[in-house]
Every structure is written in structure tokens, then in C-alpha cells.
Design a protein around this motif. Structure first.
Motif, short mmCIF file in Angstrom:
data_model
loop_
_atom_site.label_atom_id
_atom_site.label_comp_id
_atom_site.label_asym_id
_atom_site.label_seq_id
_atom_site.Cartn_x
_atom_site.Cartn_y
_atom_site.Cartn_z
N MET A 130 0.84 -1.20 0.00
CA MET A 130 0.00 0.00 0.00
C MET A 130 0.88 1.25 0.00
O MET A 130 1.97 1.25 0.56
CB MET A 130 -0.86 -0.03 1.25
CG MET A 130 -1.82 1.10 1.29
SD MET A 130 -2.83 0.97 2.75
CE MET A 130 -3.58 2.57 2.70
N ARG A 131 0.38 2.31 -0.63
CA ARG A 131 1.23 3.45 -0.86
C ARG A 131 0.44 4.77 -0.81
O ARG A 131 -0.64 4.85 -1.38
CB ARG A 131 1.81 3.24 -2.27
CG ARG A 131 2.81 4.24 -2.68
CD ARG A 131 3.17 4.01 -4.14
NE ARG A 131 4.42 4.69 -4.38
CZ ARG A 131 5.56 4.10 -4.59
NH1 ARG A 131 5.62 2.80 -4.68
NH2 ARG A 131 6.65 4.81 -4.74
N LEU A 132 0.98 5.75 -0.11
CA LEU A 132 0.41 7.10 -0.15
C LEU A 132 1.34 7.98 -0.97
O LEU A 132 2.56 7.93 -0.76
CB LEU A 132 0.27 7.71 1.25
CG LEU A 132 -0.44 6.94 2.36
CD1 LEU A 132 -0.67 7.87 3.55
CD2 LEU A 132 -1.77 6.40 1.88
N GLU A 133 0.78 8.73 -1.89
CA GLU A 133 1.62 9.62 -2.71
C GLU A 133 1.14 11.06 -2.59
O GLU A 133 -0.01 11.35 -2.94
CB GLU A 133 1.55 9.19 -4.18
CG GLU A 133 2.39 7.97 -4.49
CD GLU A 133 2.02 7.39 -5.85
OE1 GLU A 133 2.61 7.82 -6.85
OE2 GLU A 133 1.12 6.54 -5.90
N ALA A 134 1.99 11.91 -2.10
CA ALA A 134 1.72 13.35 -1.99
C ALA A 134 0.35 13.64 -1.39
O ALA A 134 -0.38 14.50 -1.85
CB ALA A 134 1.83 14.00 -3.37
N LEU A 141 4.25 7.68 1.69
CA LEU A 141 4.49 6.57 2.61
C LEU A 141 4.27 5.25 1.90
O LEU A 141 3.29 5.08 1.17
CB LEU A 141 3.52 6.69 3.80
CG LEU A 141 3.66 5.67 4.91
CD1 LEU A 141 4.98 5.83 5.64
CD2 LEU A 141 2.50 5.81 5.91
N ASP A 142 5.22 4.34 2.09
CA ASP A 142 5.08 2.98 1.59
C ASP A 142 4.79 2.08 2.78
O ASP A 142 5.51 2.15 3.77
CB ASP A 142 6.39 2.52 0.93
CG ASP A 142 6.28 2.58 -0.58
OD1 ASP A 142 5.22 2.17 -1.09
OD2 ASP A 142 7.24 3.04 -1.23
N VAL A 143 3.76 1.30 2.71
CA VAL A 143 3.44 0.40 3.81
C VAL A 143 3.45 -1.04 3.28
O VAL A 143 2.44 -1.51 2.78
CB VAL A 143 2.06 0.73 4.42
CG1 VAL A 143 1.88 -0.01 5.73
CG2 VAL A 143 1.90 2.22 4.64
N ARG A 145 -4.80 -0.36 -1.39
CA ARG A 145 -5.28 -0.67 -0.05
C ARG A 145 -5.89 -2.07 -0.04
O ARG A 145 -6.76 -2.38 -0.83
CB ARG A 145 -6.32 0.33 0.43
CG ARG A 145 -6.81 -0.05 1.84
CD ARG A 145 -7.92 0.79 2.39
NE ARG A 145 -7.53 2.18 2.49
CZ ARG A 145 -7.91 3.10 1.66
NH1 ARG A 145 -8.72 2.80 0.66
NH2 ARG A 145 -7.52 4.33 1.80
N PRO A 146 -5.40 -2.93 0.88
CA PRO A 146 -5.99 -4.27 0.97
C PRO A 146 -7.26 -4.26 1.80
O PRO A 146 -7.74 -3.19 2.19
CB PRO A 146 -4.89 -5.07 1.65
CG PRO A 146 -4.17 -4.08 2.50
CD PRO A 146 -4.30 -2.74 1.83
N VAL A 201 -4.19 10.67 9.69
CA VAL A 201 -3.33 9.72 8.97
C VAL A 201 -3.98 8.33 9.00
O VAL A 201 -4.08 7.65 7.97
CB VAL A 201 -1.93 9.65 9.62
CG1 VAL A 201 -1.11 8.53 9.01
CG2 VAL A 201 -1.21 10.97 9.45
N LEU A 202 -4.44 7.93 10.19
CA LEU A 202 -5.04 6.61 10.32
C LEU A 202 -6.33 6.48 9.51
O LEU A 202 -6.58 5.45 8.88
CB LEU A 202 -5.31 6.30 11.80
CG LEU A 202 -4.28 5.38 12.45
CD1 LEU A 202 -2.88 5.92 12.25
CD2 LEU A 202 -4.55 5.18 13.91
N ARG A 203 -7.13 7.55 9.53
CA ARG A 203 -8.39 7.50 8.79
C ARG A 203 -8.15 7.43 7.29
O ARG A 203 -8.89 6.78 6.56
CB ARG A 203 -9.26 8.72 9.14
CG ARG A 203 -9.81 8.67 10.56
CD ARG A 203 -10.50 9.96 10.93
NE ARG A 203 -11.73 10.15 10.18
CZ ARG A 203 -12.90 9.65 10.54
NH1 ARG A 203 -13.00 8.96 11.65
NH2 ARG A 203 -13.97 9.86 9.82
N ILE A 204 -7.10 8.10 6.82
CA ILE A 204 -6.78 8.03 5.39
C ILE A 204 -6.23 6.65 5.04
O ILE A 204 -6.61 6.05 4.03
CB ILE A 204 -5.82 9.16 5.00
CG1 ILE A 204 -6.59 10.48 4.96
CG2 ILE A 204 -5.17 8.88 3.64
CD1 ILE A 204 -5.76 11.68 4.69
N LEU A 205 -5.38 6.10 5.92
CA LEU A 205 -4.86 4.75 5.68
C LEU A 205 -6.01 3.73 5.66
O LEU A 205 -6.02 2.81 4.86
CB LEU A 205 -3.84 4.37 6.75
CG LEU A 205 -2.45 4.97 6.57
CD1 LEU A 205 -1.62 4.79 7.83
CD2 LEU A 205 -1.75 4.31 5.39
N ALA A 206 -6.98 3.92 6.56
CA ALA A 206 -8.09 2.97 6.65
C ALA A 206 -9.12 3.19 5.54
O ALA A 206 -10.01 2.37 5.36
CB ALA A 206 -8.76 3.08 8.01
#
Lengths: 274, 223
Positions: A1-5, A23-25, A62-63, A44-49
């Protein structure tokens, strides 16, 4: 999973809560997110989720995801078991699997006796256990915990710690925020701090401390994200901070096929220049 | 999506928050039908019209039924857009059931004649036309509810009056599919011809899809 800018702000003219986050996860990671109150950890957590969508930038890969909030208000018209089965099915499980896993987790948290009690009649702590169980029932590939330990008793905290290790050993990713800096200290593979709307990597505490060399043999693929040096064919050698050795061993043993640990020994400290 | 819809429908039904919109619908129905048996098509028009504000209110009730923490858990599993769509669909399902029951009650109690009591109105086609009109107003009420509640309008102080006002406007505005469906039945009651206009249904379905899509796109971005 990856966040870009990735950037996020609330409202068209609100201040940026996050800006330019990359961020690379990778799978198998246990990622800690730190920061002062109101710094944007939860965002951050809400965007990751996937609960919040970024204002700018993109999130990819995102898995299957489950999320545990800090406080879970009991204002839902279900009993504990019914709610867990509903959420299990929302996570894509069949009705029977959801019911079986719901019972198992209610038992693990010692609240099987409250399975048929309406959520509205449960104590705050028991409700929080249901909220945690909701995520664990799904056996998610990405588990996001926003201070999920708050309000849990000691036993339940240990159950959740074990569940995090199991998720990570199974190749899943766990991202968490917690007040307690020692939370999952031995299992955390990376930490980031939210500061001035940016995400800054935190160097591991153990970087300057003692390190150990783990030697393992096996035919499988080394767990993702492990910085190893291949020794002889079928053997690998990893040098890690001593604090992380348990987590690395666990991942090697839990890999499919499992690795055989041949030796664990203290690494030679780097020689001082003469 | 089926599981999410199932969850949202169970949530809506078990919360009993559908009771106020149901009472609104019953009150309006009672006002229209209390004065003894009235002409069938006329009554069906009234019943369909009464459904629109109730349908809009049901959307509000459904999409705000969860505390934010519980909503976040579902949004993580399905994405916020799907979670929101399921909430709107659950409300639409309830509105359609309510419309069908109201239509059945009207068919049972109303007088199957034209307004001037001279010509008989065939009951089965009239019931079908009534169902069609109820479907149109349920869809449009859902569209209104989806556009005037979170995540489009976040503050209750705005959302509630705007929902009420828009529901009334959509009923009375010339050219609105709801107005066309209701007027069709009232006119049919005078002429004795049972109307089956397809255009209002298509337009209403289009409006409901568009409104739900917009609300789903905004969820997770606003607030």
C-alpha cells in the motif's frame, strides 16, 4: 500500500492537517504513528483505513481493511453477537463463518456471557472489546488501531497485542496509535511522527543499542521488508536491533514454508577507528 | 454491498427512528382520507404525494443512524461511498414498502369511481398506477433526502428546513416528475382514464441515482 503526496484539510479554506505525505506500507509491517494531541495522527489513520479520502494526492493498493476507533459509543440497536455477525458479513464473510468467529472473539475477550446483551447495556470497556472484535473477526490484511487499547483491561490488552502479532505474522499490516510508548515496542517495525502536517520517520530506539545476528535456513521466500544478507544457498543472515529480534524470529517461523532458525547470536559491535 | 444493505436496513428498522416519518405519512393520509370514501385515483394521488416528504425524512434518519465511530468501522470495510449508498438504499426500501402498503390501504377503502361518481374505475389498473406513482415519489423523496442531508448539508439547522422545503417544492413545481405523477392520477380521476406515464418514473430513477452518487462521492471527503 502506498500514499503519494497526500494532503488533507477539512473545509475548503481550513488549514492543512496533512501535506505532501509519501508513505510505503509493505505487508507484514507493524507501523506506529506518533504525534502531539491534535497533530493529525487520527487523520493519517483515517486516510490509511480509507474512511477519509485525501484532499490531494492518492492512495493506492489498499488491501482488505478493518478499523478500531478509540471510543465506541453503544448507540446501536444490536446485541454484541448480532453486531459482530453483521460487521463480519460487511467485511465479506459468509454468515456461518462470521457467527463462528464472532463467538470465538467474544470468548477470547471473556465476554461470551454478554453475547446476547444489547450494546446499549454494556459497560464502556465491554463495548470497546466488541469494537476490537469487530475488526479481528474480519482477519483483515490491514488493521488500523486508533488508540484501540484505551478502556480495555489488562487481559484484553494482551489479547489485542497477540492478535496484532498474529496479523503481522500472517503477512498483514498493522498501523497503530497509542499513548503508551512501550506498546508493541518489540514488534514495531517502523515508526512515523506527525509534525507540522508532515509525516517524519522516527529512527528506531534500538538503532544504537545492541544488535543480534539471526541465521536461518529454508527453501521459501524471505518475509517481505526484511533486510537480509544471503549467505550459503538456502540460508539467510539478518542483523537486527536486539529489541526487534523477537518480531523477526516470529515472522521467520510463521512464514510459509517456515524458516528453521540455526542460530541467534550477539553481533560484534562496530570496531572503533584506531 | 448486499451485506452492507442488510446491516443498514436492520439498523434502520431496529432503531425505531422510522417512527416520526411514518407518523407524518399517516397524519397526511388521514387528513386526505378521513372524510369518508373518496374517489380511488384521487386518493392514490394524495397517498403518493404524502409519501415524498416521508421518504426524504427516512433518508435523513437512515444516513444519520450510526454514531461516527461505528460509521468509521463500516467505512473502513466497504469504503465510505458504498457505506453511504447502502444507507440511502435502506431508506428507499422502507419508503417503497410504505408506499405499497399505503396504496393497498387506499385501494381497500376508496370508492372506485370517478370524481363525479358517474363512471367506474377499474381497480387493478388503478392500483398498478397508484404503485407506479408511489414509486416515483419514493424515488424523488430519496433524491431530495440524499441531497439535503450529510454529507451534502452537514448542519441539522440547515439540513432539516432545506429537506422540508425542497420536498414541498418538488411536489408542487410544474415539470417535476412527482408533480406529473400525482397530477396524472388526479386528472385520471376526473376523466376515468387510468394513467401510466413512463417518463416520470424514468426521470425519478435518474434523479435518485444521480443524487445518491453525488452524496456517496462526497462522503469521506467532507466533514
Amino acid at each position: 500500500m502506498r500514499l503519494e503526496a497526500v494532503g488533507r484539510r477539512y473545509g475548503a479554506r481550513g488549514p492543512w492537517v496533512l501535506r505532501g505525505v509519501d508513505l510505503d506500507v509493505p505487508g507484514g509491517q507493524v507501523l506506529r504513528v506518533e504525534g502531539a494531541n491534535g497533530s493529525g495522527k487520527s487523520t493519517v489513520l483515517r486516510i490509511l483505513a480509507g474512511i477519509d479520502r485525501p484532499t490531494t494526492g492518492r492512495v493506492s493498493g489498499r488491501p482488505r481493511t478493518a478499523y478500531v476507533p478509540e471510543r465506541f459509543p453503544p448507540a446501536l440497536p444490536f446485541d454484541a453477537h448480532g453486531y459482530l455477525v453483521h460487521l463480519g458479513r460487511v467485511h465479506g464473510l459468509g454468515g456461518r463463518t462470521a457467527a463462528r468467529r464472532a463467538e470465538r472473539w467474544l470468548e477470547c475477550f471473556g465476554i461470551a456471557g454478554y453475547a446476547r446483551t444489547p450494546l446499549a447495556q454494556l459497560s464502556k470497556g465491554t463495548c470497546q472489546k466488541v469494537a476490537v472484535a469487530q475488526a479481528l473477526v474480519a482477519e483483515p490484511e490491514l488493521l488500523v488501531l486508533d488508540e484501540a487499547w484505551t478502556g480495555l483491561d489488562e487481559d484484553a490488552r494482551a489479547v489485542l497485542d497477540d492478535a496484532v502479532r498474529a496479523r503481522s505474522a500472517a503477512g498483514g499490516t498493522v498501523v497503530f496509535v497509542d499513548h503508551d510508548p512501550r506498546r508493541l515496542a518489540a514488534d514495531t517495525t517502523a515508526a512515523h511522527r506527525v509534525q507540522d502536517a508532515r509525516l517524519v520517520p522516527v529512527p528506531p530506539d534500538a538503532a544504537g543499542g545492541p544488535r543480534v545476528v539471526i541465521e536461518a535456513t529454508g527453501g521459501g521466500v524471505p518475509p517481505a521488508g526484511l533486510a537480509y544478507e544471503p549467505a550459503a544457498p538456502g540460508t539467510l543472515q539478518v542483523t537486527v536491533p536486539a529489541a526487534e529480534s523477537d518480531a523477526v524470529l516470529r515472522r521467520l517461523l510463521a512464514a510459509a514454508p517456515p524458516w528453521h532458525i540455526r542460530s541467534v547470536r550477539p553481533a560484534q559491535p562496530p570496531t572503533e577507528p584506531a | 454491498m448486499t451485506a452492507t444493505l442488510h446491516y443498514r436496513t436492520a439498523l434502520l428498522l431496529r432503531s425505531f427512528r422510522w417512527l416520526p416519518p411514518l407518523l407524518l405519512h399517516l397524519a397526511v393520509m388521514a387528513i386526505g382520507l378521513a372524510a369518508g370514501p373518496r374517489p380511488l385515483l384521487d386518493s392514490l394521488g394524495w397517498s403518493a404525494a404524502a409519501l415524498l416528504p416521508a421518504a426524504a425524512w427516512l433518508v435523513r434518519v437512515s444516513v444519520t443512524a450510526e454514531p461516527p465511530a461505528a460509521r468509521a468501522c463500516v467505512a473502513a470495510a466497504t469504503g465510505p461511498g458504498r457505506a453511504h449508498t447502502a444507507g440511502v438504499l435502506a431508506a428507499l426500501l422502507c419508503s417503497v414498502v410504505l408506499g405499497a402498503v399505503s396504496t393497498a390501504v387506499v385501494v381497500a377503502v376508496a370508492d372506485p369511481h370517478t370524481t363525479d361518481h358517474l363512471k367506474a374505475v377499474p381497480v387493478v389498473p388503478a392500483a398498478a398506477a397508484g404503485l407506479l406513482a408511489a414509486l416515483v415519489t419514493a424515488l424523488l423523496g430519496t433524491a431530495v433526502g440524499a441531497l439535503t442531508n450529510p454529507p451534502v448539508l452537514l448542519r441539522p439547522g440547515w439540513a432539516v428546513p432545506v429537506t422540508a422545503l425542497t420536498a414541498v417544492l418538488v411536489l408542487v413545481a410544474a415539470g417535476s416528475p412527482a408533480n406529473a405523477a400525482v397530477t396524472g392520477l388526479v386528472t385520471g380521476s376526473r376523466t376515468g382514464v387510468v394513467p401510466f406515464p413512463p417518463a416520470p418514473l424514468l426521470l425519478a430513477a435518474f434523479a435518485a441515482c444521480g443524487a445518491t452518487w453525488l452524496a456517496a462521492t462526497l462522503s469521506g471527503r467532507r466533514g
